[in-house]
Design an enzyme around this catalytic site. Sequence first.
Site, PDB file in Angstrom:
ATOM      1  N   SER A 233      11.501  -2.068   2.326  1.00 44.44           N
ATOM      2  CA  SER A 233      12.288  -2.104   1.329  1.00 44.44           C
ATOM      3  C   SER A 233      13.607  -2.511   1.880  1.00 44.44           C
ATOM      4  CB  SER A 233      12.349  -1.294   0.352  1.00 44.44           C
ATOM      5  OG  SER A 233      12.188   0.072   0.683  1.00 44.44           O
ATOM      6  N   HIS A 263       3.744   1.489   1.439  1.00 42.03           N
ATOM      7  CA  HIS A 263       5.136   2.060   1.386  1.00 42.03           C
ATOM      8  C   HIS A 263       5.090   2.909  -0.133  1.00 42.03           C
ATOM      9  CE1 HIS A 263       9.353   1.795   1.984  1.00 42.03           C
ATOM     10  NE2 HIS A 263       9.845   0.644   1.621  1.00 42.03           N
ATOM     11  N   HIS A 309       3.257   8.355   9.114  1.00 46.50           N
ATOM     12  CA  HIS A 309       4.529   7.301   9.102  1.00 46.50           C
ATOM     13  C   HIS A 309       4.764   6.671  10.249  1.00 46.50           C
ATOM     14  CE1 HIS A 309       8.917   6.566   8.281  1.00 46.50           C
ATOM     15  NE2 HIS A 309       8.569   7.274   6.989  1.00 46.50           N
ATOM     16  N   ARG A 318      11.586  15.432   3.566  1.00 46.40           N
ATOM     17  CA  ARG A 318      11.657  15.181   2.054  1.00 46.40           C
ATOM     18  C   ARG A 318      10.394  15.949   1.508  1.00 46.40           C
ATOM     19  NH1 ARG A 318      12.046   8.930   2.393  1.00 46.40           N
ATOM     20  NH2 ARG A 318      10.285   9.287   3.960  1.00 46.40           N
ATOM     21  N   ASP A 364       5.927  10.938   0.095  1.00 47.83           N
ATOM     22  CA  ASP A 364       4.847  10.508  -1.142  1.00 47.83           C
ATOM     23  C   ASP A 364       3.880  11.630  -1.382  1.00 47.83           C
ATOM     24  OD1 ASP A 364       6.017   8.219  -1.812  1.00 47.83           O
ATOM     25  OD2 ASP A 364       5.127   6.945  -0.169  1.00 47.83           O
TER      26      ASP A 364
END
Length: 430
Positions: A233, A263, A309, A318, A364
């Site tokens: 992005s 993504h 990843h 995260r 995610d």
Amino acid sequence: MTTLQDRLTQLLPVWQNDVKSFLSEHGDDVISKVTLSQAYGGMRGVRALVCETSLVEPDTGLVIRGIPVKKLVDRLPEEILWLLLTSEFPDEHQLQWLQSDLKKRARVPDYVWAVLEAMPRDSHPMCMLNTAILCMGRESVFHRHYDEGLTKDHYWGETLDDALNLIARLPAVAAGIYRLRFGKGPRILSSPKLDWGADFAYMLGIDDPDGSFAKLMRLYLVLHSDHESGNVSANAAATVNSALSDLYYALSAGLNGLAGPLHGLANQECLAWVLQTKERFGGVPTREQLEKYAWETLEAGHVVPGYGHAVLRITDPRFDAFLDFGKKHCPDDEVFQIVARVFEVVPNVLKQVKKIKDPWPNVDAASGALLWKYGLTELSYYTVLFSVSRALGICAQAVIARGMGYPIVRPKSSTTEWLKKQLMRTPVPA
Ligand code: NMX
Ligand code: MLT
């Protein structure tokens, strides 16, 4: 009191001079090499971009302006925006100025709602968001002033104006899409008293008696805000903006990339996978059941969403931050318990698949379970939340790129034939 515009007016010449003298001394030094495999392999590991807002190294994860993301979890997203842009935290007055500036810019033009209302009712929320951003491009200050003869030294100021307008309006646009797309009733107007993240939570209309959903939204907006500039992005947006397409075009381009399942859409897919296990095993599966299910997924030729990843080789910090939130706010929730158990099981499965370079959870893997717990159960909406947050980083990166006067992005490509000619030349005997 200094505004963002004032502070960047002070900082940009310092950064420009610093890079200028760095380049004059080291401009021809080599920082990375590119192998044939990397050229065919999505340029993985090629260091060929410059990004000041944040850095992601395989063994550390996200570091924003020198600060590991774990140390930022109690900050407001507005503070992160200031930090991304200036490399400093705002003081109390600067924060108040930014918050009130965003409120002043927050009104969404009526035609945006008309466009959204005209879209088919089964449109994907990401398609609605990107359509809204693109049609709002009519408001671009950069575009208008460029047509009037804007010069290069003013590009960043007009880009900042577009950035602040976009960031101010995105929560209302995104919340409006949620309410329209999922039949939640009329749009809820912004509350003048609430900060950016809490106001977004409020406009979504999710029941929040103890304020912990607003806390989750602030955390969510901080954690997804930036991930250096090589991810799909940010990279797409930066390339488009480098052609001097305004930030509305650029942000929409970047977020179209975020809508892909490898993504940002992985958050939707990940919760779907977790819910499938719950359904299949009638509750929280055992470790053995989860292990079997993960193997079935792999053997069916699918990825385990939320894991792996392109850069990281550790558990994404995260993910850890979301896990900590869940342990504090909903340790007994079954869906959260499955997410925690998946984390105990899936890395050991993925480690056994030789080709997978990173067996650990990414950002995610946990967020969906927390949204689910608060009643935000429309999975196809999750990437919109990611988008509102990622707009902070994409916009900050664009302001800095234009402020530094960086040129149009245009790497060189080759054909396989050309590469073969280069690499398969028969060596001339000595
Ligand atoms: N499950 C199954 N296979 C995987 C996984 C996974 N979680 N992760 C990587 N692989 C496969 C990958 O598909 C590739 O297979 P093939 O060569 O047959 O195409 C192989 O392992 C090598 O891939 P890597 O070099 O480990 O990973 P790469 O850098 O190419 O891709 C991702 C990174 C994130 C796209 C990949 O790990 C993936 O597809 N993960 C699942 C989707 C996901 O969670 N995406 C979200 C990323 C974070 N975000 O928000 O953007
Ligand atoms: C991101 O936050 O953009 C993702 O982790 C993907 C990436 O960095 O490549």
